[in-house]
Structure formats: structure tokens, C-alpha cells
Design an enzyme around this catalytic site. Structure first.
Site, PDB file in Angstrom:
ATOM      1  N   GLU A 241       0.889  -1.175   0.000  1.00  0.00           N
ATOM      2  CA  GLU A 241       0.000   0.000   0.000  1.00  0.00           C
ATOM      3  C   GLU A 241       0.917   1.213   0.000  1.00  0.00           C
ATOM      4  OE1 GLU A 241      -3.267  -0.200  -0.102  1.00  0.00           O
ATOM      5  OE2 GLU A 241      -3.407  -2.361   0.171  1.00  0.00           O
ATOM      6  N   CYS A 275      -2.409   8.870   3.158  1.00  0.00           N
ATOM      7  CA  CYS A 275      -2.146   8.361   1.807  1.00  0.00           C
ATOM      8  C   CYS A 275      -3.223   8.830   0.844  1.00  0.00           C
ATOM      9  CB  CYS A 275      -2.022   6.851   1.815  1.00  0.00           C
ATOM     10  SG  CYS A 275      -3.409   6.013   2.587  1.00  0.00           S
TER      11      CYS A 275
HETATM   12  P1  NAD Z   1       8.729   4.779   4.291  1.00  0.00           P
HETATM   13  O1  NAD Z   1       8.657   3.893   3.101  1.00  0.00           O
HETATM   14  O2  NAD Z   1       9.864   5.704   4.424  1.00  0.00           O
HETATM   15  O3  NAD Z   1       8.734   3.917   5.620  1.00  0.00           O
HETATM   16  C1  NAD Z   1       7.723   2.964   5.905  1.00  0.00           C
HETATM   17  C2  NAD Z   1       8.296   1.859   6.770  1.00  0.00           C
HETATM   18  O4  NAD Z   1       9.250   1.100   6.020  1.00  0.00           O
HETATM   19  C3  NAD Z   1       9.038   2.333   8.013  1.00  0.00           C
HETATM   20  O5  NAD Z   1       8.718   1.464   9.074  1.00  0.00           O
HETATM   21  C4  NAD Z   1      10.495   2.182   7.605  1.00  0.00           C
HETATM   22  O6  NAD Z   1      11.378   2.033   8.698  1.00  0.00           O
HETATM   23  C5  NAD Z   1      10.430   0.913   6.791  1.00  0.00           C
HETATM   24  N1  NAD Z   1      11.557   0.691   5.863  1.00  0.00           N
HETATM   25  C6  NAD Z   1      12.390   1.602   5.297  1.00  0.00           C
HETATM   26  N2  NAD Z   1      13.257   0.993   4.462  1.00  0.00           N
HETATM   27  C7  NAD Z   1      12.955  -0.333   4.490  1.00  0.00           C
HETATM   28  C8  NAD Z   1      13.479  -1.466   3.793  1.00  0.00           C
HETATM   29  N3  NAD Z   1      14.483  -1.396   2.910  1.00  0.00           N
HETATM   30  N4  NAD Z   1      12.909  -2.689   4.036  1.00  0.00           N
HETATM   31  C9  NAD Z   1      11.862  -2.792   4.897  1.00  0.00           C
HETATM   32  N5  NAD Z   1      11.341  -1.746   5.590  1.00  0.00           N
HETATM   33  C10 NAD Z   1      11.879  -0.527   5.378  1.00  0.00           C
HETATM   34  O7  NAD Z   1       7.321   5.547   4.323  1.00  0.00           O
HETATM   35  P2  NAD Z   1       6.871   6.696   5.361  1.00  0.00           P
HETATM   36  O8  NAD Z   1       7.611   7.937   5.020  1.00  0.00           O
HETATM   37  O9  NAD Z   1       6.912   6.149   6.742  1.00  0.00           O
HETATM   38  O10 NAD Z   1       5.326   6.857   4.969  1.00  0.00           O
HETATM   39  C11 NAD Z   1       4.860   7.809   4.058  1.00  0.00           C
HETATM   40  C12 NAD Z   1       4.454   7.146   2.765  1.00  0.00           C
HETATM   41  O11 NAD Z   1       3.527   6.098   3.034  1.00  0.00           O
HETATM   42  C13 NAD Z   1       3.717   8.071   1.806  1.00  0.00           C
HETATM   43  O12 NAD Z   1       4.166   7.859   0.498  1.00  0.00           O
HETATM   44  C14 NAD Z   1       2.256   7.628   1.939  1.00  0.00           C
HETATM   45  O13 NAD Z   1       1.459   7.929   0.822  1.00  0.00           O
HETATM   46  C15 NAD Z   1       2.416   6.172   2.148  1.00  0.00           C
HETATM   47  N6  NAD Z   1       1.214   5.617   2.783  1.00  0.00           N
HETATM   48  C16 NAD Z   1       0.440   4.788   2.036  1.00  0.00           C
HETATM   49  C17 NAD Z   1      -0.728   4.256   2.578  1.00  0.00           C
HETATM   50  C18 NAD Z   1      -1.596   3.344   1.782  1.00  0.00           C
HETATM   51  O14 NAD Z   1      -2.416   2.643   2.379  1.00  0.00           O
HETATM   52  N7  NAD Z   1      -1.485   3.303   0.463  1.00  0.00           N
HETATM   53  C19 NAD Z   1      -1.081   4.566   3.902  1.00  0.00           C
HETATM   54  C20 NAD Z   1      -0.250   5.424   4.626  1.00  0.00           C
HETATM   55  C21 NAD Z   1       0.913   5.931   4.051  1.00  0.00           C
END
Ligand code: NAD
Ligand code: MN
Length: 468
Positions: A241, A275
Site C-alpha cells: 500500500e 495516503c
Molecule cells: P517509508 O517507506 O519511508 O517507511 C515505511 C516503513 O518502512 C518504516 O517502518 C520504515 O522504517 C520501513 N523501511 C524503510 N526501508 C525499508 C526497507 N528497505 N525494508 C523494509 N522496511 C523498510 O514511508 P513513510 O515515510 O513512513 O510513509 C509515508 C508514505 O507512506 C507516503 O508515500 C504515503 O502515501 C504512504 N502511505 C500509504 C498508505 C496506503 O495505504 N497506500 C497509507 C499510509 C501511508
């Protein structure tokens, strides 16, 4: 605070590198946690594998009782959980309470859902029964915008379908998730639902582990791609997502008072860090000025401050990187010749505060229109031709959500059908339902969540052919 999880008996304080949790309203750290070392992550996975051997036998009746008790526990600790969410995430307390309530309600909805068994009788007398079986150990990786609710969106579908699950919360907002896992572990057997802590490397180690059968990920597109790459060797099922850049299209016959309030609410929901927040607003030229005026009045009426202050309606952006990113998008739009329509508002001196900002007169191609801002700034674009605005809305690498606003539902639905997104709302935006499949198209995701079919993504099929 330490990360001692005193229930469930498995987790003690982790021993990896420490990291700080920063209160975005003050820009100062208020908790220090240790990350899980690689050995501790492996140990957690092994415990889950062991727990799965028993947990997969749990009955639906037991799950019903467990989910009821967990939801009740969450509700009874709402104030404490909400306060943690506000301190780590920044949103006003009333919104943090909504997050807790929505989470508890979501658990109850899943509790009430039945996992079907398909059955077919064929002409030769053969009966085929198709069961939905648990996958095994699921990894859940969650972001910092709705940390408590999104953790529930991952953990409970996994548990409902009799998987074990391990969450890694965002390093920016781990505390409310730790609290959630503590509550869950008052009720579930040890090892069934656990947590590991740390940054991206912790998430990478967990999701690449060969004993993980499925990864549920909510976050950025780039991280989602990294997780998908890591799934290849052990053929993990992955649901992603990801980001969005939702367009809202307001037709000339929309009821302005209604529309203005709902649009403001869903563009600036959680300070725009949602999101499916409205991230591009397309308004018919006949009502553009009138709608802009109403939106500006709403922006100007916000009380900006710490979410812990009961008068606050508008909190800070969650972290320094996001703050810089949103500021840069605003500055870039101004440099491109766009106009900031909102009057200047005072914001607290410390903390990552950005006032709700509405921007008009943007030249085509401005980054604020084309990229996901994920913050409290909304670009508004005039249109006069519906077909070209639909094409404009679809001209995006993302395909998460969209909305159409009109008094004429048939006309709105005809526009909705042409939008290339997994969700389209009519006269609303960003409202989630546990009944509705939630599917990011294009770079917004892979697979889908919610609804019965989203729940069944946490299962694998077993077809039993019975010959008389
Ligand atoms: P992010 O991708 O930076 O981080 C999300 C999670 O992934 C964190 O827990 C982070 O520590 C972890 N992570 C980072 N690198 C990783 C790797 N290589 N392997 C596994 N895990 C890793 O995202 P964010 O900045 O926390 O969130 C914002 C983004 O999330 C925005 O783009 C938003 O649109 C999206 N979002 C989407 C939805 C949806 O349902 N589509 C919902 C909420 C947020
Ligand atoms: Mn944008």
C-alpha cells in the site's frame, strides 16, 4: 522508557543501536529505544514459527472472544494510547482518539467476518472443497502517519486468518504500536504477535528472512520496491500500500458549503499526511472563486499548536525531513509563479509547524501538482472541460484514490468510472471502509487490502478433491 514488553514473555529490551523518538511539536526527543539486533530479529522469527504450530489450530470461536477482549482493552485505554500517538506523531488529541476508536472498530469488524469455504459438486459425484489456510509468519511494516490504525490494519487480518505476525513500526512513531502489541499479548499466546524495532535495515532484515511467508507493507513506493525485490528468493507473497497523489474534481453544480467543509477536512486530514488525502484539487471555473474563498476561511480558522493542547485543531508535520520536503515544494511553486492564497499565519517557533497553505495559479508541471506532497499544502487548479480534467487527473504515476463532487450522482459516477485509481469517492474523500477493497493502481501499490478479498490475501488456497 525501555522497550521491555512484559506480557507474552518473549520480548525484553533489545540490544541493537539506540534511536530517539522526537516530539514533532517541540522538535526534542522524549524517548530512546534500542533497535533489535539481527540475532534478535532472527530469534523473534523463530519464536513465531514455533508459535504458529499451535496457533494455526485456534478455533474461530476463540478468535471471536480474543478479538472482542482486545478491542475492549484498547477502548478502555483510549486516553493513554491517544496521548502516546499525539506525542510521537503530532496530530491533535481528538484525532488521535478517533484513530484509536477506528482501530477498535476495525478489529470488531474483522471479528465478525466469516472465512468462507467454497464447495463445488461435479457431475461425476466428486465434491471439491476449497479452504483458505494461513500462510505462516507474516511481517508487517508500518509508516508514521497513522501508526496505531495501520498496525491494526496489518495485524488483525493476519491473526484472523490464523497466521503469526511480526510488526516493525516506523522508527519515528514506535510507541503507540509497542502499546498495541502489549495489549494484544495480554490475550494471545506468546510468539503469535510480536514486534521488532529499528529503522529501514531492521525492516529489510525482517522482510528478507526466509521463514517469513508474507509481507504487508504500507509506506513509500521506493521502500515497497525494495521489499518486493527481497521477496524473490523465498517467493513471499507481498501486499504493498504505497503513495498517492489523489485528485478531487469539483463539478459546477456542487453544493459549495457542503463541499468546502468536506474537501478541507480530507485535504488537510492529519495535516495532509494521509495516503488518500486530496493532494490536487480541480475546480470548475464557474465556482472556483467562491470555493477558494470558503477554503481560505477554513484554513484561517485553524488553531495551530501542540496536539496535546485541547484548543489545537492543527498540529505539526511529523518529522524534520517531511517538513523540509513540504517547505521546498511550497518554495518551488512560488518560484514557478504560483500564488499562495492563504494569509500568513503565526506558527509556534519550535517544532515542525507549517500552517495550512492553499496555492493557486500553478503552471502545468509544477512539482506540487505532480508529486506527492504528503503535508499541509493544497494546490487548486481551475478547469472548464471535464474530459481534459479527467485526462489531467489520470496523468500521474500514482493511482490510489480520487473523488468527484457534484449534485448529479449519475454524472459524477460517469466521471468516477473514468478515473484510473483503485478507489473513487463521490462527494467524499479519504473515507475507508473495512468492506471495500482498497487497491493502489500503478505505482500506488500491489495487491489490495480490506474487504473479504483483502482479508483472504493473508491465506493460501487448499483444494481438496473428494471422490466418492
Ligand atoms: P517509508 O517507506 O519511508 O517507511 C515505511 C516503513 O518502512 C518504516 O517502518 C520504515 O522504517 C520501513 N523501511 C524503510 N526501508 C525499508 C526497507 N528497505 N525494508 C523494509 N522496511 C523498510 O514511508 P513513510 O515515510 O513512513 O510513509 C509515508 C508514505 O507512506 C507516503 O508515500 C504515503 O502515501 C504512504 N502511505 C500509504 C498508505 C496506503 O495505504 N497506500 C497509507 C499510509 C501511508
Ligand atoms: Mn501533489
Amino acid at each position: 522508557m525501555n522497550t521491555q514488553l512484559n506480557q507474552g514473555g518473549i520480548y525484553t529490551t533489545f540490544s541493537g543501536e539506540s534511536f530517539e523518538v522526537i516530539n514533532p511539536a517541540t522538535a526534542t526527543p522524549f524517548a530512546v529505544l534500542n533497535s533489535s539486533s539481527a540475532a534478535e530479529i532472527d530469534h523473534t522469527v523463530n519464536q513465531a514459527v514455533e508459535a504458529f504450530a499451535t496457533w494455526k489450530q485456534v478455533t474461530d470461536t476463540e478468535i471471536y472472544a480474543l478479538f472482542s477482549a482486545i478491542a475492549a482493552d484498547i477502548r478502555s485505554q483510549k486516553a493513554e494510547i491517544a496521548s502516546l500517538i499525539t506525542q510521537e506523531q503530532g496530530k491533535p488529541l481528538f484525532l488521535a482518539e478517533v484513530e484509536v476508536e477506528l482501530g477498535a472498530g476495525w478489529i470488531e469488524h474483522l471479528r465478525d467476518t466469516e472465512i468462507p469455504v467454497e464447495q463445488y459438486e461435479e457431475a461425476n459425484g466428486k465434491v471439491i472443497r476449497i479452504y483458505n489456510k494461513p500462510i505462516g509468519v507474516v511481517a508487517s511494516i508500518t509508516p508514521w502517519n497513522w501508526p496505531f490504525m495501520i498496525a491494526i490494519w496489518h495485524l488483525f487480518p493476519a491473526l484472523k486468518t490464523k497466521n503469526c505476525v511480526i510488526n516493525k513500526p516506523s522508527e519515528y512513531t514506535p510507541l503507540s504500536t509497542i502499546k498495541l502489541i502489549e495489549i494484544i499479548n495480554h490475550h494471545l499466546p506468546a510468539g503469535v504477535c510480536s514486534i521488532v524495532l529499528g529503522k529501514g535495515d531492521t525492516g529489510a532484515h525482517l522482510t528478507a528472512h526466509p521463514a517469513i511467508g508474507k509481507v504487508a507493507f504500507t509506506g513509500s513506493t521506493r521502500t515497497g520496491q525494495a521489499i518486493l525485490k527481497n521477496s524473490v528468493d523465498s517467493l513471499k507473497s507481498v501486499v504493498l500500500e504505497l503513495g498517492g497523489n489523489d485528485a478531487a474534481i469539483v463539478l459546477e453544480d456542487a453544493d459549495l458549503d457542503y463541499v468546502a467543509e468536506k474537501i478541507f477536512g480530507s485535504a488537510f486530514l492529519n495535516m495532509g499526511q494521509t495516503c488518500t488525502a486530496i493532494k490536487r484539487l480541480y475546480v470548475h471555473e464557474d465556482i472556483y472563486d467562491a470555493l477558494v474563498e470558503k477554503l481560505l476561511a477554513m484554513a484561517q480558522a485553524q488553531v495551530i499548536g501542540s496536539g496535546l493542547d485541547s484548543a489545537t485543531t492543527f498540529g505539526p508535520v511529523q518529522n524534520a525531513i517531511q517538513y523540509q520536503k513540504v517547505k521546498a515544494l511550497i518554495d518551488d511553486a512560488i518560484t514557478q509563479g504560483a500564488s499562495v492564497l492563504t494569509a500568513k499565519m503565526e506558527v509556534p517557533e519550535h517544532g515542525y509547524f507549517i500552517a495550512p497553505t492553499i496555492i493557486g495559479d500553478l503552471p502545468a508541471g509544477t512539482a506540487l501538482i505532480d508529486q506527492e506532497q504528503f503535508g499541509p499544502v493544497l494546490p487548486i487548479i481551475r478547469f472548464n472541460d471535464i474530459q481534459s480534467v479527467i485526462a489531467e487527473a489520470n496523468r500521474s504515476e500514482f493511482g490510489l484514490g480520487g473523488s468527484v463532487w457534484s449534485a448529479d450522482i449519475a454524472k459524477a459516477e460517469a466521471v468516477a468510472q473514468q478515473l484510473e485509481t483503485g478507489t473513487v469517492w463521490i462527494n467524499r474523500h479519504a473515507e475507508m471502509s473495512p468492506n471495500a477493497a482498497f487497491c493502489g493502481w500503478k505505482m500506488s501499490g500491489l495487491g489490495h487490502a480490506f474487504g473479504l478479498s483483502g482479508l483472504l490475501q493473508f491465506t493460501k488456497k487448499q483444494a481438496i478433491h473428494i471422490n466418492p
